[in-house]
Design a protein around this motif. Structure first.
Motif, PDB file in Angstrom:
ATOM      1  N   THR A  20      92.344  43.799  49.204  1.00 53.02           N
ATOM      2  CA  THR A  20      91.980  44.022  50.595  1.00 53.02           C
ATOM      3  C   THR A  20      90.521  44.438  50.697  1.00 53.02           C
ATOM      4  OG1 THR A  20      92.578  46.371  50.612  1.00 53.02           O
ATOM      5  CG2 THR A  20      94.339  44.780  51.057  1.00 53.02           C
TER       6      THR A  20
ATOM      7  N   ASP B 194      91.577  41.850  55.559  1.00 52.61           N
ATOM      8  CA  ASP B 194      90.955  40.552  55.299  1.00 52.61           C
ATOM      9  C   ASP B 194      89.668  40.419  56.095  1.00 52.61           C
ATOM     10  OD1 ASP B 194      91.887  40.137  57.888  1.00 52.61           O
ATOM     11  OD2 ASP B 194      93.685  39.085  57.214  1.00 52.61           O
TER      12      ASP B 194
ATOM     13  N   GLY C  61      93.105  39.849  51.309  1.00 52.75           N
ATOM     14  CA  GLY C  61      94.366  39.839  52.042  1.00 52.75           C
ATOM     15  C   GLY C  61      95.481  40.441  51.206  1.00 52.75           C
TER      16      GLY C  61
ATOM     17  N   LYS D 228     100.663  37.524  53.101  1.00 52.53           N
ATOM     18  CA  LYS D 228     101.268  38.371  54.124  1.00 52.53           C
ATOM     19  C   LYS D 228     100.183  38.805  55.105  1.00 52.53           C
ATOM     20  CE  LYS D 228     104.645  40.201  50.798  1.00 52.53           C
ATOM     21  NZ  LYS D 228     105.161  41.431  50.118  1.00 52.53           N
ATOM     22  N   ASP D 229     100.586  39.036  56.345  1.00 52.44           N
ATOM     23  CA  ASP D 229      99.609  39.428  57.363  1.00 52.44           C
ATOM     24  C   ASP D 229     100.231  40.488  58.265  1.00 52.44           C
ATOM     25  OD1 ASP D 229      97.362  39.618  58.884  1.00 52.44           O
ATOM     26  OD2 ASP D 229      97.700  37.781  60.028  1.00 52.44           O
TER      27      ASP D 229
END
Length: 530
Positions: A123, A162, A212, A424-425
């Protein structure tokens, strides 16, 4: 391959003053393998094979390895080698026939772009402002603004996962520039614009694949098999090398993560992990002095975490003196002295070895053939051995790359298959700031509607008292300046409801606790477990 806690590297041949010849094996002591090392030599002299046999030795000893596959050749570690005449001849020459066998190493393939291995992600928050500034080649002023961005995110509890999170935060900072400049220091439009442009450059280089979730768990690089062999983590770097700054920053971040996350273990009978940094000159090219100093500090201290770092490069002079002095185990392949810089590299390489009275080190460096190297490793009490001209042993795994089918099969049978392959978000700064902007726009719209309704109510009241609409007589329905000030003060005092005040209080306390919890290490990456 292994003998009494040592990794076999090859055999050197000695001639005494009477002309009698003898041979001796050259070994790397596993107890001192965390004292770091260097593999150097001109292109085509055998550096990759030396890296390969070291990796095989460490894996057989139960030591996990991480290495970057710059040319694609190291992927062959994952399958057994094929019998070839020149390999058999080398094994016979050095007396390695009894122990020499062809075998595969247990391997996990990784790729920042997710094409030739499992994706590796981290990240924005984990990387931190120092390494991110290095990645974007920011100047001191721009780096200062980026530090403010991270501080603001920490204070307001915003997750930077991100690139879109960081971009949204920069837009928010531009809108609040005057407010933030008072609280945090000067935030200039020019600096924000420069950072945003560099983010676009990163995206064009494919960095959006790197930032991310799911973020890499360092412990997945330190796996062993059921039979006790260390897993070999191979990073596909052929495409990554087209973005050399991204390559160097990623490996530096990984080194930083290992340093910050692993506990102190003191002296062990073998390392917990060995980290190979190929094309090491990219780490130091155009690097600011403060970054070089921090790398030197990490290299000095990380050995107490049980991690050995091995730099692979063409010339020893590519490595700063402060780092080079920490590299006790050395394999020096041939160098060619065609230019003054090459001659300096030969001199530096020769002078850094413990002298051998029977060997002209400087001349030997320029005269060695492919697969030969000058070898000096640490012995008991950390004393370097006398340098010897050595024939490097042949590898047990394949010389050359895997086929696409072979790579695919190994990836699908990997112990981390399915863990990192899908991105993943979750909710982060982008979503939070978007919601804040929408809420602000909604409140402003409601305020305008309320003001319009109040004006309409006043008009209806005047009409209701007289039965007809009163003439304006030049009066403006808009309030006077003094009434506007009173109205503004009244609206401002009433705008924040009790619920809103409570929410802001909670947000402040969360941000404060986050600020206390978020501690950054030497290279700016987040420390965990606080």
């Amino acid at each position: 391959m292994l003998k009494d806690g040592q990794v076999y590297l090859g055999t050197s041949f000695l001639t005494d003053k009477d002309g009698n010849q003898s041979s001796q094996g050259e070994y790397l002591n596993l107890k001192l393998a965390n004292r770091h090392g260097l593999i150097a030599g001109a292109t085509g002299t055998g550096k990759t094979v030396s890296l390969q046999i070291l990796t095989e030795g460490f894996s057989a000893a139960g030591v996990p390895v991480f290495c970057a596959d710059v040319k694609g050749d190291l992927s062959g570690l994952a399958v057994a080698g094929e019998p070839k005449d020149f390999l058999a001849k080398r094994a016979e020459t050095i007396g390695f026939t009894d122990d020499y066998k062809y075998e595969a190493m247990p391997a996990i393939f990784w790729d920042l772009f997710g094409e030739q291995g499992h994706p590796i992600r981290t990240t924005i928050s984990d990387m931190g402002p120092l390494l991110l500034s290095r990645l974007m080649d920011l100047n001191a002023t721009q780096e200062g603004v980026l530090n403010i961005a991270f501080k603001l995110a920490d204070d307001e509890g915003l997750l930077l996962l991100d690139l879109k999170d960081l971009r949204a935060l920069l837009v928010n900072m531009e809108e609040r520039r005057k407010e933030l400049s008072t609280a945090y220091g000067n935030v200039s439009t020019a600096s924000i614009g420069a950072i945003q442009r560099q983010l676009l450059v990163l995206e064009q280089q494919g960095a959006e694949h790197f930032f991310g979730e799911a973020a890499l768990d360092i412990m997945d690089l330190m796996r062993t098999t059921r039979d006790g062999r260390g897993m070999v983590n191979v990073l596909a770097a052929d495409k990554l090398m087209q973005s050399p700054r991204l390559y160097a920053t990623f490996l530096l971040w990984l080194l930083s993560e290992l340093f910050e996350e692993l506990p102190e273990v003191g002296d062990r009978d073998r390392p917990r992990l060995v980290f190979f940094f190929d094309e090491a000159h990219l780490l130091f090219d155009d690097a600011p002095k403060i970054l070089v100093e921090k790398v030197e500090q990490v290299v000095k201290l990380i050995r107490s975490k049980g991690v050995g770092v091995y730099f692979v490069t063409q010339n020893p002079i590519d490595i700063p003196d402060g780092v080079l002095s920490q590299l006790g185990n050395r394999i020096q392949h041939a160098l060619r002295a065609f230019t003054p810089r090459d001659q300096k590299a030969v001199r530096v390489a020769a002078e850094t070895f413990r002298p051998n009275p029977g060997l002209n080190t400087r001349e030997t460096i320029m005269a060695m053939g492919v697969g030969e190297a000058l070898v000096s490793t640490l012995m008991k009490k950390g004393v370097p051995s006398i340098v010897q001209q050595t024939l490097i042993r042949p590898p047990s795994s394949r010389l050359g790359p895997l086929t696409k089918a072979e790579r695919k099969e190994i990836i699908q049978n990997s112990p981390v298959y399915g863990v990192y392959d899908e991105p993943k978000d979750r909710e982060s700064a982008f979503e939070v700031l978007k919601e804040r902007a929408e809420e602000k726009a909604r409140r402003e719209e409601e305020q305008r509607a309320e003001e319009d309704r109040q004006r309409e109510d006043k008009g209806r009241m005047r009409k209701g008292r007289t039965g007809f609409t009163l003439p304006d007589f030049g009066r403006d329905d808009r309030p006077t300046r003094s009434s506007r000030r009173k109205s503004t003060r009244r609206r401002n005092s009433n705008r924040q409801s009790v619920a809103e005040a409570a929410m802001k209080s909670v947000a402040r306390s969360v941000a404060t606790s986050l600020g206390k919890a978020l501690v950054r290490g030497i290279l700016g990456s987040l420390k965990r477990g606080f």
